[in-house]
Structures are given as structure tokens and as C-alpha cells.
Design an enzyme around this catalytic site. Structure first.
Site, PDB file in Angstrom:
ATOM      1  N   LEU A 131     -11.886  -3.259  12.146  1.00 38.30           N
ATOM      2  CA  LEU A 131     -12.396  -1.940  11.731  1.00 38.30           C
ATOM      3  C   LEU A 131     -12.763  -1.930  10.260  1.00 38.30           C
ATOM      4  O   LEU A 131     -13.717  -1.278   9.840  1.00 38.30           O
ATOM      5  CB  LEU A 131     -11.323  -0.869  11.968  1.00 38.30           C
ATOM      6  CG  LEU A 131     -11.136  -0.291  13.364  1.00 38.30           C
ATOM      7  CD1 LEU A 131      -9.964   0.678  13.348  1.00 38.30           C
ATOM      8  CD2 LEU A 131     -12.405   0.428  13.818  1.00 38.30           C
ATOM      9  N   ALA A 132     -11.946  -2.602   9.442  1.00 39.34           N
ATOM     10  CA  ALA A 132     -12.148  -2.604   7.989  1.00 39.34           C
ATOM     11  C   ALA A 132     -11.534  -3.871   7.419  1.00 39.34           C
ATOM     12  O   ALA A 132     -10.630  -4.469   8.010  1.00 39.34           O
ATOM     13  CB  ALA A 132     -11.501  -1.370   7.364  1.00 39.34           C
ATOM     14  N   SER A 133     -12.045  -4.265   6.244  1.00 39.87           N
ATOM     15  CA  SER A 133     -11.546  -5.472   5.603  1.00 39.87           C
ATOM     16  C   SER A 133     -11.501  -5.263   4.098  1.00 39.87           C
ATOM     17  O   SER A 133     -12.453  -4.749   3.508  1.00 39.87           O
ATOM     18  CB  SER A 133     -12.461  -6.654   5.946  1.00 39.87           C
ATOM     19  OG  SER A 133     -12.035  -7.809   5.285  1.00 39.87           O
ATOM     20  N   SER A 135      -9.312  -6.828   0.198  1.00 35.82           N
ATOM     21  CA  SER A 135      -8.885  -8.073  -0.439  1.00 35.82           C
ATOM     22  C   SER A 135      -7.531  -8.554   0.055  1.00 35.82           C
ATOM     23  O   SER A 135      -7.281  -9.753   0.129  1.00 35.82           O
ATOM     24  CB  SER A 135      -8.838  -7.889  -1.957  1.00 35.82           C
ATOM     25  OG  SER A 135      -8.011  -6.796  -2.290  1.00 35.82           O
ATOM     26  N   GLN A 138      -6.806  -6.879   6.570  1.00 40.66           N
ATOM     27  CA  GLN A 138      -7.843  -6.275   7.392  1.00 40.66           C
ATOM     28  C   GLN A 138      -7.190  -5.565   8.574  1.00 40.66           C
ATOM     29  O   GLN A 138      -6.028  -5.806   8.903  1.00 40.66           O
ATOM     30  CB  GLN A 138      -8.883  -7.290   7.843  1.00 40.66           C
ATOM     31  CG  GLN A 138      -8.468  -8.306   8.864  1.00 40.66           C
ATOM     32  CD  GLN A 138      -9.607  -9.301   9.139  1.00 40.66           C
ATOM     33  OE1 GLN A 138     -10.448  -9.579   8.283  1.00 40.66           O
ATOM     34  NE2 GLN A 138      -9.634  -9.841  10.348  1.00 40.66           N
ATOM     35  N   VAL A 139      -7.958  -4.660   9.191  1.00 38.55           N
ATOM     36  CA  VAL A 139      -7.405  -3.752  10.198  1.00 38.55           C
ATOM     37  C   VAL A 139      -8.171  -3.902  11.508  1.00 38.55           C
ATOM     38  O   VAL A 139      -9.406  -3.916  11.513  1.00 38.55           O
ATOM     39  CB  VAL A 139      -7.481  -2.293   9.701  1.00 38.55           C
ATOM     40  CG1 VAL A 139      -6.993  -1.335  10.783  1.00 38.55           C
ATOM     41  CG2 VAL A 139      -6.660  -2.114   8.432  1.00 38.55           C
ATOM     42  N   LYS A 153      -2.678  -3.679  11.079  1.00 37.71           N
ATOM     43  CA  LYS A 153      -3.033  -4.176   9.745  1.00 37.71           C
ATOM     44  C   LYS A 153      -2.414  -5.557   9.563  1.00 37.71           C
ATOM     45  O   LYS A 153      -1.218  -5.749   9.804  1.00 37.71           O
ATOM     46  CB  LYS A 153      -2.522  -3.212   8.675  1.00 37.71           C
ATOM     47  CG  LYS A 153      -2.967  -3.537   7.260  1.00 37.71           C
ATOM     48  CD  LYS A 153      -2.564  -2.408   6.312  1.00 37.71           C
ATOM     49  CE  LYS A 153      -3.064  -2.652   4.908  1.00 37.71           C
ATOM     50  NZ  LYS A 153      -2.716  -1.518   4.003  1.00 37.71           N
ATOM     51  N   ASP A 288      -2.110   6.395  -4.149  1.00 37.70           N
ATOM     52  CA  ASP A 288      -3.397   5.713  -3.955  1.00 37.70           C
ATOM     53  C   ASP A 288      -4.330   6.607  -3.143  1.00 37.70           C
ATOM     54  O   ASP A 288      -4.956   6.173  -2.175  1.00 37.70           O
ATOM     55  CB  ASP A 288      -3.161   4.377  -3.241  1.00 37.70           C
ATOM     56  CG  ASP A 288      -4.338   3.421  -3.391  1.00 37.70           C
ATOM     57  OD1 ASP A 288      -5.156   3.632  -4.317  1.00 37.70           O
ATOM     58  OD2 ASP A 288      -4.449   2.468  -2.602  1.00 37.70           O
TER      59      ASP A 288
END
Length: 534
Positions: A131-133, A135, A138-139, A153, A288
């Protein structure tokens, strides 16, 4: 390993040359023998095409070229506006932590190694395409055998050696800067890199992130303000985190929020309320909260709810820091700069020997122009930043939690005013702060304080003896410690507890009841003062 280090050094050198960072270095007030080095660098012997870029843009592009560890370092630096010039901090804010995904088969292998089971034994569906990456991780989307939709994750494999290598070079550069430049020493670059080292290694432990998410979820359980996804602890490991998959609208997707008829004013105000609730009620805040980590549920558009993800970085404040922060904000908005200066000294944020009049004048010079704006346009984050910048000139100790707080507040303010430009931050926050300060001295709070002090009563005799021994030994050369850092403070609070107990006995008809109620009143008043004084 040495070969890798040499290759990395050559890479850094090429980036320095490409973006003319050596020009930025030689613009600094360096010793003459270092300035003379400009003539010894071979690449400076030939004409170079000038770069039509600002110094901040050159630094940002250089960090991007050096890879994810330097990018994250730049992102953290961008929050240190008490240290950096504004033009550089603004450019570093543009750094994006986006990197290509790693091989999904490696992801599967790592998950199976961590869980000790085959993917098919845990998940009825596992999406190989991430889904996302970023540093660090990634997920992947997945579905548990028990039917829950989740995200998985996974920490990037082989990351620790890369981080260790890049951190080693950052420390070398930081130590060199401290040795070579008096101006750099004021910025404490080694401390900045040390803070980053702790942050980046904390992010590699997904059990820590899972614990943070669980704590935040518990703090807002049943609240209409904030929702935090559920952690599935059975499937969490140091390098794997399994959480509930959430569906919401990205907080910066204003068009979709408008299409859903979202109450933008309420959404903006709830963001402020969430921040102050975390900081003052819970003393535990998501540090964050950039737009990528915040979504909005519009199931009830008239009562929109925030959704927070990625709890890898959190902050907390001591009760003393909470108290001084609230009092600082009140004093600032009353333009009582002497009070602001005194609070900084009393809290230990600046040295006790700081000259109050000079510090007050410096704060007035920096902060008075802020009040040229309407109150609703004044930024809390900018206020804290200006105060920290001024205090740094008076040798303020680095306060990592306050830096996290300032960064988080700037993010919340920016989002709030993007959602609702007329957001009046002070008008929204003031009732909350006033209520919190009233609760600090409420009977319930005082009784809770008394209870915690009573637990220390068995140690009273030893503490009294230690205090008398210390008082008998002169330490005239030592500056007095800030009150909340003195060990004697526990003794004084216990003394206050004893006064309260004695006053209660007298009020109930103790041995001196024939004198009336005034001795009891005095003892209770003294006890309360010793316990809750600031």
C-alpha cells in the site's frame, strides 16, 4: 565494511560538489587556516557553473540524493527552528520520505520468520503489492483468518548496517563542526545527531509503536474526537506490526471533505482540542502528526472524527513542564514578559544565574512584534519557537520533549488553518487551559497529591536526616538547582502533608480546639502551599 565506508564517503563528496555545499561551508566564520583550504580543493581550481538555487534548496536536494537516512535527518532538522535559519528550515520541510518498495518476497519471508508461521496460516488474504513504502518500512493490506481487515507493517531488511554507517558519518561531521566553529558549537550538532539516533532506532522497534498506539487508543476510547486503529498483539513482533485497516479521507483532501459536507470549523477546532487533551490531560502525545498520518471519518459530517496512524514517535511532559508551559502561554498572551522570563528560570529551562532583566528585554524585543497581528492570527507554534530561540541565546538546555511539542503544535496549527482559515487558536485553547489549571488545585487533585505523598511518609525520617546532613555541608560554589529538580522538594511536600493532617485533626477537635479554628486554618493553608506551590 571499510570498502563500504569509503564508497559512502566518495558519494557524500560527489553530492557536496554537485550542490556547491562547500561554498556554504566557506561562507561561515571559520579559522583562517580552514578558509585557506578552499585553494587546496581540486574541484575549486576550475570555473564552475553557478547554481540558480537558494542555499536551503541546495541542502534539501543534497539530502535527497544521499538517501532515506539523510532525508529523515533533514525532516527532523526542519523541526528545529530554534536552531536553523528560517529559509533553510522551510526548504527542509519539503523533504518527502518516499522510496521505492523493496521486493515483496523478502517482505513475506521476513513476516514468516518473525511470526514462525506461513503467511497462509495467519492471513486468508495478503496483498503482495504494498500500500505504501517509506525509508524504514512498507505496508501491505491483508485479511486475518478471523475475518478482520488489517494492514501489515514490515521493517526493511538489512537496514541497521546502513543506518549505523550513515550515523557514523553524521557524527563525524557534527564533531568536526563543533571543533571548527564557535557558531556551530552553540547549535550542539552532536546532541542533534544523538537525538536523531535515538529516534531512528526507536522507529525500528514496531513493538514500541504498537504499545504507543494502544496507549493512545485507550486515552481516547469512546471519544468523538479521535480514533486510533486496534493493534492485533498476537501477530506483532519487533519487525512486524499488524493493525486494523482504517478507511477515511486524507485530512488535506479539502475537496472530498467539502463534498461530504464536513463541518470544517468543528474539524479544525477538534484538532486543537485533541492536541491540548493529549498534552495536558494525558501527558502523552502523538508527535508525528503530519498530513500523511491523519485521516478523517465523515460518517457523521456534522461531527467529524480524526483518525491517527503511525505512532512511532510520541512525546510526554512532566507535571512541572505541563504547569510551566500553561503559565508561559498565559503570561505571553498577557504580554507579561517578566513573568515569562521568571518562569523559564524557575523551571530550570535556562540557568538559575541568568539575569532576569536582560532575559525579559530579549523576550520583549522578539515577541512584541507578534502582537501587531490580530489575536486570532497569532501562532502558538511560532510563539514557542521564538521563545526557544531567545532562550537558546541564554544557554537554554535542549528540551527534546518541548521540541517535539513545538513541532506537533506547528503541524496542528497548519492543518487547522488550512481546514478553516479563521480558526482562532487562542479562543479555542484558552477555556481548555483555564479548566486544566483550575483542576490542578481542585480538592480532588489535592487529595490525589496528598495520597502520593503519604506513600513516602515511611521514608520521612531518613530524608530529614539526609537533608540536615546536606545543610551542614557548605556548597556555596554550587548554583542552586531549579526547584523541581531538587531532592529536597519531596521533603517539603511531605512536610505539607503533615501540616494538612495536623490541621484536619485540629479542625475535628484536637488538643488545641479551645484556641478556635484559626490554627487549623493556618496549618491547612501552609500544607496546601507546600504541596501545590509553583
Amino acid at each position: 565494511m571499510k570498502l563500504l565506508a569509503v564508497r559512502r564517503l566518495l558519494r557524500i563528496q560527489r553530492v557536496v560538489i554537485r550542490y556547491r555545499l562547500d561554498d556554504l561551508l566557506f561562507d561561515l566564520p571559520l579559522p583562517w587556516f580552514l578558509l585557506a583550504l578552499r585553494f587546496a580543493l581540486p574541484w575549486r581550481w576550475f570555473p564552475r557553473k553557478p547554481l540558480d538555487l537558494s542555499r536551503g534548496a541546495r541542502l534539501r536536494l543534497a539530502l535527497q540524493d544521499l538517501g532515506p537516512i539523510f532525508i529523515k535527518f533533514g525532516q527532523i532538522l526542519s523541526t528545529r527552528r530554534d536552531l536553523l535559519p528560517e529559509d533553510i528550515a522551510d526548504e527542509l520541510m519539503l523533504l518527502q520520505d518516499r522510496v521505492p518498495p523493496f521486493d515483496s518476497q523478502k517482505s513475506v519471508a521476513l513476516i514468516e520468520a518473525q511470526l514462525g508461521k506461513k503467511i497462509s496460516d495467519v492471513f486468508s488474504r495478503f496483498d503482495i503489492e504494498p500500500l505504501a513504502s517509506a525509508s524504514v518500512a512498507q505496508v501491505h493490506a491483508a485479511k486475518l483468518k478471523t475475518g478482520e481487515e488489517v494492514v501489515v507493517k514490515v521493517i526493511r531488511p538489512g537496514l541497521k548496517p546502513i543506518i549505523a554507517q550513515d550515523l557514523a558519518w553524521l557524527f563525524i561531521l557534527a564533531r568536526a563542526a563543533e571543533k571548527l566553529s564557535a557558531d556551530a558549537r552553540l547549535l550542539h550538532p552532536v546532541d542533534v545527531v544523538s537525538d536523531y539516533e535515538k529516534t531512528i532506532y526507536d522507529e525500528l522497534d514496531l513493538l514500541r509503536e504498537a504499545a504507543n498506539a494502544s496507549q493512545l487508543k485507550r486515552n481516547f476510547e469512546g471519544s468523538p474526537l479521535l480514533y486510533v486503529p486496534q493493534v492485533y498483539w498476537d501477530w506483532c513482533r519487533p519487525k512486524v506490526l499488524v493493525m486494523e485497516r482504517i478507511y477515511g479521507i486524507q485530512v488535506t483532501d479539502l475537496a472530498t471533505l467539502a463534498d461530504q459536507r464536513t463541518d470544517m470549523k468543528m474539524l479544525a477546532e477538534r484538532g486543537v482540542e485533541i492536541f491540548f487533551t493529549q498534552v495536558f490531560r494525558d501527558s502523552f502525545f502523538h508527535a508525528d502528526m503530519h498530513p500523511g498520518n491523519i485521516f478523517v471519518s465523515t460518517v457523521q459530517p456534522w461531527s467529524p472524527q480524526y483518525i491517527a496512524i503511525d505512532c512511532g514517535i510520541v512525546g510526554s511532559l512532566t507535571p512541572e513542564d505541563q504547569d510551566y508551559l500553561a503559565r508561559n502561554l498565559f503570561a505571553f498572551f498577557k504580554r507579561d514578559y517578566r513573568r515569562v522570563a521568571q518562569l523559564h528560570i524557575d523551571s530550570g529551562w535556562v540557568p538559575a544565574e541568568t539575569k532576569l532583566n536582560e532575559f525579559e528585554a530579549a523576550i520583549r524585543t522578539v515577541c512584541e512584534p507578534i502582537f501587531e497581528k490580530p489575536l486570532k492570527d497569532i501562532s502558538f507554534g511560532q510563539v514557542l519557537m521564538r521563545l526557544f530561540q531567545t532562550a537558546r541565546r541564554f544557554n537554554m538546555e535542549v528540551q527534546p520533549q518541548l521540541v517535539l511539542l513545538q513541532k506537533t503544535l506547528l503541524n496542528i496549527e497548519g492543518l487547522g488553518r488550512q481546514l478553516y482559515p479563521d480558526l482562532d487558536l487562542w479562543n479555542t485553547a484558552q477555556p481548555f487551559l483555564e479548566r486544566w489549571m483550575r483542576e490542578r488545585v481542585s480538592p480532588k487533585a489535592v487529595l490525589g497529591n496528598i495520597h502520593s505523598q503519604i506513600e513516602q511518609l515511611p521514608h520521612l525520617a531518613n530524608m530529614t536526616r539526609d537533608l540536615l546532613e546536606r545543610m551542614s555541608q557548605p556548597h556555596a560554589a554550587d548554583p542552586p538547582a531549579p526547584w523541581h529538580k531538587r531532592k529536597d522538594d519531596w521533603f517539603l511536600r511531605l512536610l505539607g502533608t503533615a501540616h494538612l493532617g495536623g490541621g484536619a485533626v485540629l479542625a475535628a477537635g484536637g488538643p488545641l480546639h479551645e484556641l478556635g479554628h484559626w490554627p487549623a486554618g493556618i496549618m491547612i493553608a501552609v500544607g496546601l502551599y507546600l504541596i501545590v506551590r509553583r
